[in-house]
Design an enzyme around this catalytic site. Structure first.
Site: not given
Ligand code: FAD
Length: 317
Positions: A19, A125, A145, A180, A184, A200, A247
């Site tokens: 990455e 997200r 997401a 996670y 998360h 998802k 870190q």
């Molecule tokens: P989601 O899957 O939407 O989850 C977010 C939170 O909401 C979680 O606590 C989940 O349990 C909860 N949730 C999910 N769906 C629902 C629902 N329907 N109702 C209620 N609660 C719900 N961030 C960036 O900005 N840019 C990047 O390029 C980036 N790359 C990443 C790559 C990896 C491999 C990882 C692990 C993380 C990355 N992130 C990045 C960080 C990520 O955007 C954050 O961790 C963010 O807070 C959560 O994203 P998610 O897609 O897991 O969210």
């Protein structure tokens, strides 16, 4: 080619992928190429490029008041993907986030990526902006997401936001998502987080990339919990070596993960300049164990440090 097709083609063999982050605005592609050129000998089938939404900054005006401005410090994800595909002939995986995008903007971004020949997307997200105390979607944007995954699945089936579009072109994106192993940080508990991860996958995601972890036990337990919950897609471990003493605190603070006691002890025993060696050794051991366990791919967060990542991969392959 799709990320999942690479896994299938590789069979029992563990692949290696990387990455990269877009450079800070004002920087050029040189830094990206300097990171990736030496890593290409490990034949990564795909390279991820992160996406960074706008951040707020405060500029002092002549009146003494501060002006709040939103700027994107690391633009360029799509251009970098095109550049990577062009230079190395490998697949680039752009990260696409909900934050800062309306559904219409997301749709247009997907069209651009499709036209560019991008076949894989990591759908996320995004985090809350600095100075916002929670994630705030655009008025017509996605909250989670899972909604982004649904939109990508829709366009894969030729469904566009404009219902007047009949027989729309079908894209064929392979969608990855984040997982996670240590939960998360916003989720009240692990089970609920897993439930939303499954949502998802049910919405069309084909593989998971995990948050970094420093104890393989948490990865193995996570995979087991996913399988029990009916999540059967490949789960790619995300790995980042410890390289600096600070870190030990900043990684748990930013990523909400635990640092194993043995790693902390080892890092605290040595002078700051030797922490990198401890981190490389630790990450190499993690990688070997994960490879022996037959993970589909070792995915390294390079942070622009090709030398460190090369040394780890070299000791594993
Ligand atoms: P989601 O899957 O939407 O989850 C977010 C939170 O909401 C979680 O606590 C989940 O349990 C909860 N949730 C999910 N769906 C629902 C629902 N329907 N109702 C209620 N609660 C719900 N961030 C960036 O900005 N840019 C990047 O390029 C980036 N790359 C990443 C790559 C990896 C491999 C990882 C692990 C993380 C990355 N992130 C990045 C960080 C990520 O955007 C954050 O961790 C963010 O807070 C959560 O994203 P998610 O897609 O897991 O969210």
């Amino acid at each position: 080619m799709k990320v999942t097709d690479y896994f299938e083609k590789a069979g029992d063999q563990t692949l290696v992928s990387f990455e990269v982050l877009p450079p800070l605005k004002g920087g050029g592609m040189k830094a990206i190429f300097e990171t990736l050129d030496p890593l290409m000998e490990y034949k990564p089938p795909f390279i991820d490029v992160t996406y960074h939404r706008e951040e707020f900054i405060y500029n002092k005006r002549q009146s003494g008041y501060y002006e709040k401005t939103a700027i994107r410090k690391r633009p360029g994800t799509v251009g970098i993907c095109a550049s990577i595909m062009n230079r190395y002939g490998v697949d680039a995986v752009p990260h696409l986030i909900c934050g800062g995008f309306s559904k219409e903007e997301t749709e247009n971004a997907l069209i651009d990526l499709d036209f560019l020949g991008v076949e894989n997307i990591l759908a996320l997200r995004g985090d809350a902006r600095k100075f916002d105390n929670k994630f705030i979607p655009e008025p017509d944007g996605h909250h989670y997401a899972v909604d982004l995954v649904k939109q990508i699945s829709g366009i894969n089936n030729g469904v566009y936001l404009d219902s007047n579009i009949e027989d729309g072109a079908k894209t064929d994106f392979c969608v990855g998502i984040a997982g996670y192993p240590e939960k998360h940080f916003e989720s009240p508990n692990f089970e609920l987080d897993l439930k939303y991860t499954k949502a998802k996958v049910d919405a069309g995601a084909s593989y998971i990339v995990t948050q970094m972890f420093f104890d393989n036990k948490v990865y193995f337990e996570y995979v087991e919990a996913c399988r029990k919950a009916g999540i059967n897609v490949p789960i790619v471990p995300g790995l980042k070596p410890l390289t600096r003493k600070y870190q030990l605190n900043s990684i748990p603070r930013h990523f909400y993960i635990n640092m194993p006691s043995d790693l902390v002890k080892e890092a605290e025993k040595v002078e700051a300049k030797h922490v990198k060696e401890v981190g490389i050794e630790w990450c190499a051991q993690q990688s070997k164990e994960l490879k022996d366990a037959g993970v589909p791919c070792l995915h390294y967060y390079t942070m622009g440090d090709a030398d460190t990542i090369s040394r780890i991969v070299e000791s594993v392959i």
